[in-house]
Design a protein around this motif. Structure first.
Motif, PDB file in Angstrom:
ATOM      1  N   ALA A   1      40.501  37.527  51.550  1.00 66.12           N
ATOM      2  CA  ALA A   1      40.174  38.889  51.066  1.00 66.12           C
ATOM      3  C   ALA A   1      41.080  39.397  49.985  1.00 66.12           C
ATOM      4  CB  ALA A   1      39.961  39.927  52.118  1.00 66.12           C
TER       5      ALA A   1
ATOM      6  N   LYS B   1      41.667  43.254  47.750  1.00 65.94           N
ATOM      7  CA  LYS B   1      41.072  44.462  47.411  1.00 65.94           C
ATOM      8  C   LYS B   1      41.888  44.974  46.231  1.00 65.94           C
ATOM      9  CE  LYS B   1      44.084  47.248  50.657  1.00 65.94           C
ATOM     10  NZ  LYS B   1      43.820  48.082  51.753  1.00 65.94           N
TER      11      LYS B   1
ATOM     12  N   ASP C   1      37.754  48.700  45.069  1.00 65.83           N
ATOM     13  CA  ASP C   1      36.785  47.807  44.915  1.00 65.83           C
ATOM     14  C   ASP C   1      37.475  46.504  45.613  1.00 65.83           C
ATOM     15  OD1 ASP C   1      34.505  46.215  44.632  1.00 65.83           O
ATOM     16  OD2 ASP C   1      34.381  46.406  42.406  1.00 65.83           O
TER      17      ASP C   1
ATOM     18  N   ARG D   1      36.606  42.322  47.954  1.00 67.55           N
ATOM     19  CA  ARG D   1      35.950  41.062  48.436  1.00 67.55           C
ATOM     20  C   ARG D   1      36.425  40.415  49.627  1.00 67.55           C
ATOM     21  NH1 ARG D   1      33.650  43.642  44.857  1.00 67.55           N
ATOM     22  NH2 ARG D   1      32.275  42.723  43.309  1.00 67.55           N
ATOM     23  N   THR D   2      35.433  40.121  50.520  1.00 63.01           N
ATOM     24  CA  THR D   2      36.140  38.964  51.503  1.00 63.01           C
ATOM     25  C   THR D   2      35.351  37.768  51.581  1.00 63.01           C
ATOM     26  OG1 THR D   2      34.279  39.704  53.163  1.00 63.01           O
ATOM     27  CG2 THR D   2      36.190  41.264  53.121  1.00 63.01           C
ATOM     28  N   SER D   3      35.988  36.676  52.026  1.00 65.41           N
ATOM     29  CA  SER D   3      35.331  35.592  52.092  1.00 65.41           C
ATOM     30  C   SER D   3      33.867  35.617  52.550  1.00 65.41           C
ATOM     31  CB  SER D   3      36.217  34.696  52.864  1.00 65.41           C
ATOM     32  OG  SER D   3      36.225  34.751  53.985  1.00 65.41           O
ATOM     33  N   LYS D   4      33.463  36.533  53.120  1.00 63.16           N
ATOM     34  CA  LYS D   4      32.344  36.450  53.651  1.00 63.16           C
ATOM     35  C   LYS D   4      31.054  36.957  52.583  1.00 63.16           C
ATOM     36  CE  LYS D   4      33.252  37.533  58.278  1.00 63.16           C
ATOM     37  NZ  LYS D   4      33.499  38.406  59.208  1.00 63.16           N
ATOM     38  N   ASP D   5      31.639  37.666  51.225  1.00 64.52           N
ATOM     39  CA  ASP D   5      30.597  38.111  50.446  1.00 64.52           C
ATOM     40  C   ASP D   5      30.118  36.798  49.400  1.00 64.52           C
ATOM     41  OD1 ASP D   5      31.130  40.645  51.038  1.00 64.52           O
ATOM     42  OD2 ASP D   5      32.833  40.830  49.803  1.00 64.52           O
ATOM     43  N   ASP D   6      28.971  36.838  48.983  1.00 60.45           N
ATOM     44  CA  ASP D   6      28.479  36.009  48.037  1.00 60.45           C
ATOM     45  C   ASP D   6      29.374  35.624  46.684  1.00 60.45           C
ATOM     46  OD1 ASP D   6      26.450  35.294  49.722  1.00 60.45           O
ATOM     47  OD2 ASP D   6      25.004  36.376  48.840  1.00 60.45           O
ATOM     48  N   ASP D   7      29.836  36.694  46.226  1.00 60.92           N
ATOM     49  CA  ASP D   7      30.707  36.731  44.959  1.00 60.92           C
ATOM     50  C   ASP D   7      32.001  36.446  45.274  1.00 60.92           C
ATOM     51  OD1 ASP D   7      30.968  39.288  45.750  1.00 60.92           O
ATOM     52  OD2 ASP D   7      30.559  39.985  44.043  1.00 60.92           O
ATOM     53  N   PHE D   8      32.482  36.016  46.175  1.00 62.11           N
ATOM     54  CA  PHE D   8      33.945  36.065  46.619  1.00 62.11           C
ATOM     55  C   PHE D   8      34.225  34.527  45.779  1.00 62.11           C
ATOM     56  CE2 PHE D   8      37.736  34.299  49.226  1.00 62.11           C
ATOM     57  CZ  PHE D   8      38.619  35.302  49.064  1.00 62.11           C
TER      58      PHE D   8
ATOM     59  N   ASP E   1      33.538  46.895  39.932  1.00 64.25           N
ATOM     60  CA  ASP E   1      32.429  47.792  39.694  1.00 64.25           C
ATOM     61  C   ASP E   1      32.835  48.991  38.833  1.00 64.25           C
ATOM     62  OD1 ASP E   1      30.729  46.138  41.013  1.00 64.25           O
ATOM     63  OD2 ASP E   1      30.745  47.280  42.844  1.00 64.25           O
TER      64      ASP E   1
END
Length: 191
Positions: free
Chosen positions: A117, A119, A133, A135-142, A154
């Motif tokens: 992850a 942030k 903003d 992301r984590t490894s579960k996000d598609d755009d990671f 964003d």
């Protein structure tokens, strides 16, 4: 009887005081200054050698510190993380008090460990932190490439309520670690 109690008390206090003095002389505290700032977790001087906490050194370097308990090993990873801030199509580092919309752009390279992850936050002059903003490894755009990636946050509107220094920080969480760690920061001056 009173003399005997007084003698025992004197001997006991002498032993306690002597032990404290001995312990203090074995490991003396050492002030550690990094980039003109004194580190909170002071070092210790033992047998003429200065010892520092690895986490303290890693945090000062804005690096990821990973402890491998099975190997009894500490590894410090120092990725290159460059942050720049854009309002509209212009980069900035100063703002007027009030609301400002901006985006955070980050370029990351030399990342030598897997992360789970990241942030981006902003901290006001009084220490209050706001999430921008992440992301984590579960996000598609990671990002799947661990060595080199770009991140564009964003559009974010923030109210610079006070005059002073605001700090935008980029945090990362190693894949096998539980804590987010700061790996880069940028200062915004509000006037």
């Amino acid at each position: 009887m009173k003399i005997r109690k007084l003698l025992i008390l004197t001997v006991a206090l002498s032993l306690i005081g002597g032990t404290a003095i001995f312990a203090d002389s074995v490991a003396q505290k050492v002030k550690v200054i990094f980039n003109k700032q004194e580190l909170d977790d002071a070092g210790a001087l033992v047998d003429g050698k200065a010892y520092l906490g690895v986490r303290t050194v890693g945090d000062s370097m804005q690096a990821i510190t990973v402890w491998d308990d099975s190997a009894k090993k500490v590894t410090i990873y120092k990725p290159n993380v460059h942050i720049f801030l854009m309002t509209g199509s212009k980069p900035f580092g100063e703002v007027q008090k009030g609301k400002t919309s901006f985006r955070v752009f980050s370029q990351i390279d030399n990342l030598q460990t897997d992360i789970s992850a990241f942030k981006v936050t902003i901290t006001d002059p009084y220490g209050d932190e706001t999430w921008i903003d992440g992301r984590t490894s579960k996000d598609d755009d990671f990002p799947r490439s661990k060595d080199n990636f770009w991140f564009t946050g964003d559009n974010f509107t923030y109210d610079f309520k006070s005059v002073g220094r605001y700090t935008v920080r980029f945090w990362m969480k190693a894949a096998d670690n539980t804590a987010m760690q700061i790996v880069s920061e940028k200062t915004i001056i509000a006037k």
